[in-house]
Scaffold this motif. Structure first.
Motif, mmCIF file in Angstrom:
data_model
loop_
_atom_site.group_PDB
_atom_site.id
_atom_site.type_symbol
_atom_site.label_atom_id
_atom_site.label_comp_id
_atom_site.label_asym_id
_atom_site.label_seq_id
_atom_site.Cartn_x
_atom_site.Cartn_y
_atom_site.Cartn_z
ATOM 1 N N ALA A 28 0.808 -1.222 0.000
ATOM 2 C CA ALA A 28 0.000 0.000 0.000
ATOM 3 C C ALA A 28 0.838 1.267 0.000
ATOM 4 O O ALA A 28 0.310 2.357 -0.258
ATOM 5 N N LEU A 29 2.142 1.167 0.279
ATOM 6 C CA LEU A 29 2.980 2.367 0.332
ATOM 7 C C LEU A 29 3.042 3.057 -1.027
ATOM 8 O O LEU A 29 3.155 2.387 -2.058
ATOM 9 N N PRO A 30 2.979 4.385 -1.047
ATOM 10 C CA PRO A 30 3.142 5.098 -2.319
ATOM 11 C C PRO A 30 4.482 4.733 -2.969
ATOM 12 O O PRO A 30 5.524 4.730 -2.319
ATOM 13 N N GLN A 31 4.432 4.441 -4.247
ATOM 14 C CA GLN A 31 5.635 3.995 -4.947
ATOM 15 C C GLN A 31 6.696 5.092 -5.056
ATOM 16 O O GLN A 31 7.881 4.818 -5.130
ATOM 17 N N ASP A 32 6.243 6.365 -5.054
ATOM 18 C CA ASP A 32 7.204 7.459 -5.221
ATOM 19 C C ASP A 32 7.587 8.093 -3.893
ATOM 20 O O ASP A 32 8.069 9.223 -3.845
ATOM 21 N N TRP A 33 7.397 7.355 -2.804
ATOM 22 C CA TRP A 33 7.754 7.863 -1.473
ATOM 23 C C TRP A 33 9.120 7.289 -1.101
ATOM 24 O O TRP A 33 9.283 6.076 -0.984
ATOM 25 N N ALA A 34 10.095 8.144 -0.916
ATOM 26 C CA ALA A 34 11.446 7.693 -0.589
ATOM 27 C C ALA A 34 11.532 7.359 0.891
ATOM 28 O O ALA A 34 11.612 8.238 1.746
ATOM 29 N N VAL A 35 11.475 6.078 1.202
ATOM 30 C CA VAL A 35 11.521 5.630 2.592
ATOM 31 C C VAL A 35 12.531 4.494 2.734
ATOM 32 O O VAL A 35 12.758 3.721 1.807
ATOM 33 N N PHE A 42 -5.849 7.310 12.530
ATOM 34 C CA PHE A 42 -6.257 5.912 12.712
ATOM 35 C C PHE A 42 -6.828 5.428 11.388
ATOM 36 O O PHE A 42 -7.735 6.043 10.831
ATOM 37 N N LEU A 43 -6.281 4.326 10.884
ATOM 38 C CA LEU A 43 -6.779 3.696 9.671
ATOM 39 C C LEU A 43 -7.178 2.264 9.991
ATOM 40 O O LEU A 43 -6.473 1.563 10.703
ATOM 41 N N LEU A 49 -4.279 5.407 2.601
ATOM 42 C CA LEU A 49 -2.979 5.640 3.215
ATOM 43 C C LEU A 49 -2.320 6.867 2.608
ATOM 44 O O LEU A 49 -1.787 7.724 3.335
ATOM 45 N N TYR A 50 -2.373 6.995 1.289
ATOM 46 C CA TYR A 50 -1.758 8.149 0.626
ATOM 47 C C TYR A 50 -2.424 9.451 1.089
ATOM 48 O O TYR A 50 -1.735 10.435 1.393
ATOM 49 N N ILE A 105 4.260 13.325 3.257
ATOM 50 C CA ILE A 105 4.681 12.985 1.903
ATOM 51 C C ILE A 105 4.411 14.198 1.024
ATOM 52 O O ILE A 105 3.396 14.876 1.187
ATOM 53 N N GLY A 106 5.308 14.501 0.137
ATOM 54 C CA GLY A 106 5.136 15.665 -0.723
ATOM 55 C C GLY A 106 5.253 15.283 -2.172
ATOM 56 O O GLY A 106 5.116 14.112 -2.553
ATOM 57 N N ALA A 107 5.521 16.251 -2.988
ATOM 58 C CA ALA A 107 5.694 15.987 -4.413
ATOM 59 C C ALA A 107 6.946 15.151 -4.631
ATOM 60 O O ALA A 107 7.926 15.266 -3.878
ATOM 61 N N PRO A 108 6.963 14.283 -5.628
ATOM 62 C CA PRO A 108 8.149 13.455 -5.892
ATOM 63 C C PRO A 108 9.386 14.318 -6.107
ATOM 64 O O PRO A 108 9.344 15.335 -6.791
#
Length: 333
Positions: A22-29, A102-103, A112-113, A122-125
């Protein structure tokens, strides 16, 4: 811009896999995983949990205890609770302990996003090189997948019970086991032979998945349960009527939670009191050909502040196991 240290803290490998997907693909983590609150706290102390996706029902240290420890130790972690326990009081408590959101499980990627975006996490890529993430394709066993599905379902059942009885329901980690007919017969016979226990039985079937649900009460708790039901419903109940109604509510809500996740529809028989409406020997005799072996799911509920405990046992027939495997396959793969 450096990658965000993200901690996923959940005892279920199935839930961790769902969150990774479910994590955003463009989120650098940079992702760290923990299987209980104690492991999660140690990761936060190592600065691996700037953002935390946190389950509540876990062994060793649960989510509430982790939230308390993070607050008491002064960590700056931004915590989002992702839980199957959707009681209103559970949401209130975690927010009071410092959670930002809470989700409910299973969390949808869009939800989630949207939550991460709303919280400014999370911001812009950017042009950050994305660190490699743990595989979201790791194999999950059938028992693990079923345990997580039941975990979500029992949380929804608890939320309904909490509203009906105006209580907070304490939830366990459900047990999933294979019982053979001899073990099952002894367990049911013990429950029937114990004069301090009352067992309610309710059959169910749907899409070729069939079984029996047993709700087992301690007789010393029946009077207190009756008072809670009377206060909530303002109806006159005999003890038997009250237990039948409460059992039907609990079993129905739990089966509905399972059905929603695996895309089936269960039909339920009327609940019956073992030893009164259905002798235990008749139950065993009629099901023995199908109960070799039996898939058993055990959930022990407790009502906070009342000292009331009761057990829900879901018994699936041997023929149902393969159908359940097929239904869970899309969740596991």
């Amino acid at each position: 811009m450096a990658a965000v240290p993200l901690l996923i803290c959940d005892d279920s490998s199935m839930a961790r896999k769902q969150l990774l997907r479910a994590l955003p693909q463009d989120w650098a983590v940079s992702v760290t995983q923990a299987t209980n609150g104690q492991e999660g706290l140690e990761a936060i102390r190592r600065a691996q949990g700037q953002v935390v996706l946190l389950d509540l029902t876990m062994p060793v240290m649960d989510g509430y205890q982790l939230l308390e420890a993070v607050r008491d130790e002064g960590h700056a972690s931004r915590i989002i609770v992702v839980s199957g326990d959707v009681q209103d009081e559970a949401v209130r408590r975690v927010m009071a302990l410092g959670a930002l959101a809470f989700l409910k499980k299973p969390v949808a990627p869009d939800d989630l996003y949207a939550t991460l975006k709303r919280l400014g996490l999370i911001g812009a890529p950017g042009r950050t090189a994305f660190p490699a993430r743990p595989s979201a394709n790791a194999e999950v066993s059938f028992n693990e997948a079923l345990r997580e599905v039941v975990n979500v379902a029992m949380g929804r059942a608890a939320a309904l019970m909490a509203r009906v009885l105006n209580v907070f329901v304490e939830l366990p980690v459900p047990n999933v086991n294979i019982l053979y007919v001899g073990e099952l017969q002894m367990a049911l016979a013990d429950a029937h032979a114990n004069p301090q226990l009352t067992a309610i039985c309710q059959g169910f079937i749907g899409s070729g998945i069939a079984g029996e649900a047993l709700v087992i009460y301690h007789d010393c708790d029946v009077a207190d349960l009756g008072r809670l039901m009377l206060r909530a419903q303002a109806n006159e109940y005999t003890d038997t009527e009250m237990l039948l109604d409460l059992s039907s509510l609990l079993v129905g809500a739990c089966l509905s939670g399972i059905a929603e996740q695996v895309d089936v529809q269960f039909a339920q028989n009327h609940p019956q009191q073992l030893g009164v409406h259905m002798p235990i020997d008749d139950l065993i005799r009629s099901n023995q050909p199908r109960w070799k072996p039996t898939l058993a799911v055990e959930i022990s509920y407790a009502l906070e502040g009342h000292g009331i405990h009761f057990d829900l046992l879901l018994l699936f027939t041997e023929d149902s196991v393969q159908r359940l495997r097929n239904k869970l396959a899309y969740l596991m793969n």
